[in-house]
Design an enzyme around this catalytic site. Structure first.
Site, PDB file in Angstrom:
ATOM      1  N   ALA A  18      -2.024 105.560  53.939  1.00 24.12           N
ATOM      2  CA  ALA A  18      -2.278 104.690  52.781  1.00 24.12           C
ATOM      3  C   ALA A  18      -3.539 103.846  52.914  1.00 24.12           C
ATOM      4  O   ALA A  18      -4.113 103.393  51.922  1.00 24.12           O
ATOM      5  CB  ALA A  18      -1.060 103.785  52.571  1.00 24.12           C
ATOM      6  N   ARG A  68       2.257  98.672  55.392  1.00 21.57           N
ATOM      7  CA  ARG A  68       2.563  97.733  56.477  1.00 21.57           C
ATOM      8  C   ARG A  68       1.513  96.642  56.685  1.00 21.57           C
ATOM      9  O   ARG A  68       1.591  95.898  57.640  1.00 21.57           O
ATOM     10  CB  ARG A  68       2.800  98.539  57.779  1.00 21.57           C
ATOM     11  CG  ARG A  68       4.053  99.400  57.670  1.00 21.57           C
ATOM     12  CD  ARG A  68       4.280 100.375  58.813  1.00 21.57           C
ATOM     13  NE  ARG A  68       5.500 101.137  58.524  1.00 21.57           N
ATOM     14  CZ  ARG A  68       5.502 102.220  57.725  1.00 21.57           C
ATOM     15  NH1 ARG A  68       4.376 102.658  57.157  1.00 21.57           N
ATOM     16  NH2 ARG A  68       6.635 102.872  57.460  1.00 21.57           N
ATOM     17  N   HIS A 119       4.640 113.670  52.371  1.00 23.40           N
ATOM     18  CA  HIS A 119       5.650 112.765  51.792  1.00 23.40           C
ATOM     19  C   HIS A 119       5.752 112.915  50.279  1.00 23.40           C
ATOM     20  O   HIS A 119       6.160 112.002  49.575  1.00 23.40           O
ATOM     21  CB  HIS A 119       5.330 111.309  52.186  1.00 23.40           C
ATOM     22  CG  HIS A 119       5.400 111.107  53.669  1.00 23.40           C
ATOM     23  ND1 HIS A 119       4.806 110.039  54.320  1.00 23.40           N
ATOM     24  CD2 HIS A 119       5.977 111.860  54.644  1.00 23.40           C
ATOM     25  CE1 HIS A 119       5.022 110.157  55.630  1.00 23.40           C
ATOM     26  NE2 HIS A 119       5.723 111.248  55.845  1.00 23.40           N
ATOM     27  N   SER A 137      -4.032 105.342  58.817  1.00 22.16           N
ATOM     28  CA  SER A 137      -2.592 105.383  59.014  1.00 22.16           C
ATOM     29  C   SER A 137      -2.204 104.533  60.227  1.00 22.16           C
ATOM     30  O   SER A 137      -2.884 104.530  61.241  1.00 22.16           O
ATOM     31  CB  SER A 137      -2.095 106.822  59.243  1.00 22.16           C
ATOM     32  OG  SER A 137      -0.682 106.809  59.453  1.00 22.16           O
ATOM     33  N   ASN A 176      -9.261 103.388  61.721  1.00 23.04           N
ATOM     34  CA  ASN A 176      -8.236 102.519  61.151  1.00 23.04           C
ATOM     35  C   ASN A 176      -8.628 101.057  61.373  1.00 23.04           C
ATOM     36  O   ASN A 176      -9.298 100.734  62.359  1.00 23.04           O
ATOM     37  CB  ASN A 176      -6.864 102.796  61.775  1.00 23.04           C
ATOM     38  CG  ASN A 176      -5.738 102.288  60.892  1.00 23.04           C
ATOM     39  OD1 ASN A 176      -5.670 102.581  59.697  1.00 23.04           O
ATOM     40  ND2 ASN A 176      -4.870 101.469  61.480  1.00 23.04           N
TER      41      ASN A 176
HETATM   42  N1  APR Z   1      -9.826 100.467  56.092  1.00 18.44           N
HETATM   43  C1  APR Z   1      -9.258 100.778  57.298  1.00 18.44           C
HETATM   44  N2  APR Z   1      -7.942 100.681  57.546  1.00 18.44           N
HETATM   45  C2  APR Z   1      -7.163 100.233  56.532  1.00 18.44           C
HETATM   46  C3  APR Z   1      -7.664  99.884  55.263  1.00 18.44           C
HETATM   47  C4  APR Z   1      -9.067 100.021  55.068  1.00 18.44           C
HETATM   48  N3  APR Z   1      -9.641  99.726  53.899  1.00 18.44           N
HETATM   49  N4  APR Z   1      -6.625  99.471  54.485  1.00 18.44           N
HETATM   50  C5  APR Z   1      -5.512  99.545  55.253  1.00 18.44           C
HETATM   51  N5  APR Z   1      -5.831 100.001  56.479  1.00 18.44           N
HETATM   52  C6  APR Z   1      -4.928 100.314  57.594  1.00 18.44           C
HETATM   53  C7  APR Z   1      -3.867  99.274  57.850  1.00 18.44           C
HETATM   54  O1  APR Z   1      -4.328  98.323  58.776  1.00 18.44           O
HETATM   55  C8  APR Z   1      -2.733 100.125  58.444  1.00 18.44           C
HETATM   56  O2  APR Z   1      -2.826 100.213  59.864  1.00 18.44           O
HETATM   57  O3  APR Z   1      -4.222 101.491  57.206  1.00 18.44           O
HETATM   58  C9  APR Z   1      -2.959 101.521  57.848  1.00 18.44           C
HETATM   59  C10 APR Z   1      -1.920 101.880  56.816  1.00 18.44           C
HETATM   60  O4  APR Z   1      -0.685 101.970  57.480  1.00 18.44           O
HETATM   61  P1  APR Z   1       0.665 101.988  56.630  1.00 18.44           P
HETATM   62  O5  APR Z   1       0.626 100.928  55.600  1.00 18.44           O
HETATM   63  O6  APR Z   1       1.796 102.014  57.622  1.00 18.44           O
HETATM   64  O7  APR Z   1       0.602 103.355  55.834  1.00 18.44           O
HETATM   65  P2  APR Z   1       0.900 104.824  56.386  1.00 18.44           P
HETATM   66  O8  APR Z   1       0.465 104.968  57.792  1.00 18.44           O
HETATM   67  O9  APR Z   1       0.365 105.767  55.390  1.00 18.44           O
HETATM   68  O10 APR Z   1       2.516 104.883  56.339  1.00 18.44           O
HETATM   69  C11 APR Z   1       3.113 106.117  56.641  1.00 18.44           C
HETATM   70  O11 APR Z   1       5.230 105.220  55.922  1.00 18.44           O
HETATM   71  O12 APR Z   1       6.529 104.024  54.465  1.00 18.44           O
HETATM   72  C12 APR Z   1       6.109 105.289  54.799  1.00 18.44           C
HETATM   73  O13 APR Z   1       6.050 107.077  53.300  1.00 18.44           O
HETATM   74  C13 APR Z   1       5.355 105.933  53.678  1.00 18.44           C
HETATM   75  O14 APR Z   1       3.622 107.610  53.860  1.00 18.44           O
HETATM   76  C14 APR Z   1       4.025 106.313  54.288  1.00 18.44           C
HETATM   77  C15 APR Z   1       4.323 106.291  55.767  1.00 18.44           C
END
Ligand code: APR
Length: 259
Positions: free
Chosen positions: A31, A43, A128, A202, A227
């Protein structure tokens, strides 16, 4: 090779070198690549899970009030998903595709920004599912999320399939719901046969998605993680770049700029 801890600019140069030398790159996103398009991640401090409770798959099936809550969350998040546009991070991955280097685009994301950016859906593996459609848990019929949201807003708080009367659910994979087997298999095969695995945006805490970077690494690929924050997989990476995706990825993937 241990994790390289160098100033980002040196790391970006090294990543560019590896990208230029690679021919079978697998992109893997979470995300974090879509937050710069206005889509919340899960998160981060103001993420989805800071504002909503998780509705597990079994709860969705067993309890109408949980179905109503799950649909309420979907309707609330729909405008940002519907209106999101690909950002420079997505377009950097398109550059890899156009340079004939991207063998697969594995994503945990549900808003289809990779497809909207121009990456063909044949090589996008949505681990997902997608929030752009709703599907019937009985007959599998699918309708556009636009229609489903209109029905919920029209009073059907937990809509049923108009074909068979089964439960209609957003076509995302909920916690406790089996992931699409064909997609998971294809993603594993891509990870096992790539020469560079690029994990972007992620937190790498949700399994089995978070095992794919390690599968690629163990199969001999170089592993780069981009990240904002540390992830539990950083120690397995050949290169870790902590920063904003929109700043880092275009320079890393920029096949056009010299050097
Ligand atoms: N640049 C760099 N990193 C970023 C940015 C950005 N602009 N915006 C957010 N992040 C980082 C955050 O710091 C975080 O570590 O992206 C990461 C997103 O992590 P999550 O919110 O946990 O998302 P994700 O890893 O996709 O979650 C996996 O969890 O809840 C389930 O199904 C849902 O697919 C999702 C899965």
């Amino acid at each position: 090779m241990g994790v390289l801890r160098q100033p980002v600019s040196l790391q970006v140069q090294l990543a560019r070198k590896w990208i230029k030398a690679a021919s079978r790159i697998v992109g893997f996103t979470g995300a974090g690549i879509s937050t710069e398009s206005g889509v919340s991640d899960f998160r981060s401090p103001n993420g989805v899970w800071a504002r909503n409770r998780t509705v597990y798959f079994q709860e969705f099936i067993n309890n109408e009030e949980d179905r109503i809550e799950a649909w309420r969350q979907k309707v609330e998040s729909w405008p940002e998903m519907r209106d999101a546009k690909p950002n420079s991070g997505h377009m950097a991955l398109v550059e890899l595709y156009l340079a004939d280097k991207l063998s697969a685009m594995i994503t945990q994301n549900i808003e289809r920004l990779h497809q909207r950016s121009g990456i063909p859906s044949e090589i996008v593996f949505e681990l997902h599912g997608t929030t752009t459609e709703a599907m019937c848990l009985t007959c599998g019929d699918r309708i556009d999320m636009k229609e489903a949201v209109a029905r919920v807003e029209g009073g059907e708080k937990a809509p049923l399939c108009r074909k068979c009367g089964g439960l209609l659910k957003p076509a995302t994979v909920s916690f406790g719901q089996p992931m699409p087997e064909r997609v998971v298999l294809a993603a594993q095969q891509a990870a096992e046969s790539c020469d560079l695995f690029l994990a972007v945006g992620s937190s790498l805490v949700v399994q089995p998605a978070a095992s794919l970077p390690v599968i690629a690494k163990n199969a001999g690929a170089k592993l780069i993680i981009v990240n904002r924050e540390e992830t539990p997989v950083d120690s397995a990476a050949d290169l870790v770049l902590h920063g904003e995706i929109g700043d880092i990825l275009p320079v890393m993937a920029g096949m056009t700029s010299a050097g």
